[in-house]
Design a protein around this motif. Structure first.
Motif: not given
Length: 128
Positions: A13, A17-18, A97-98, A101, A109-110
């Protein structure tokens, strides 16, 4: 028996993800274009508070509250704002977050290190 560990899932993940460093995220508190989302359990939030202005949505409800077609949709999570997720350590928020998305939420983002890292970075904290 699982074929992948939770640690592997979190690592995967994080690669997709950002992530926002806690110090950078703390500077975003109060920005009207950013919505912090605390995905910890209610007991965790009750003990420590949450980032000022954050929306509290326990991890198990997140996808339903983000989905505008869901009867439990939370308008505070409507499209348009950048969603910055955090949890206790950064593992649950990476997975969440994944998942968002995968639902098509692009501006998500996280924060690795979660609530403690945000607090240590100087983020304003409020009681729920």
């Amino acid at each position: 028996m699982p074929t992948r560990t939770s640690k592997q899932l979190v690592s995967e993940a994080n690669a997709l993800v950002e992530t926002i460093a806690p110090e950078d995220a703390a500077k975003l508190v109060g920005n009207p274009e950013v919505r912090f989302v605390d995905i910890r359990e209610p007991g965790e939030v009750a003990k420590s508070g949450l980032v000022a202005g954050a929306v509290h949505v326990p991890r198990g409800l997140l996808e339903f509250q983000v989905d505008p077609e869901s009867p439990t949709h939370n308008v505070k999570l409507a499209a348009g704002s950048r969603l910055v997720l955090y949890c206790g350590s950064g593992a649950r928020s990476a997975l969440a977050a994944k998942s968002l998305k995968e639902m098509g939420v692009e501006n998500v983002a996280h924060v690795p290190g979660g609530f403690a890292a945000l607090k240590d970075a100087g983020a304003s904290i409020a009681l729920e």
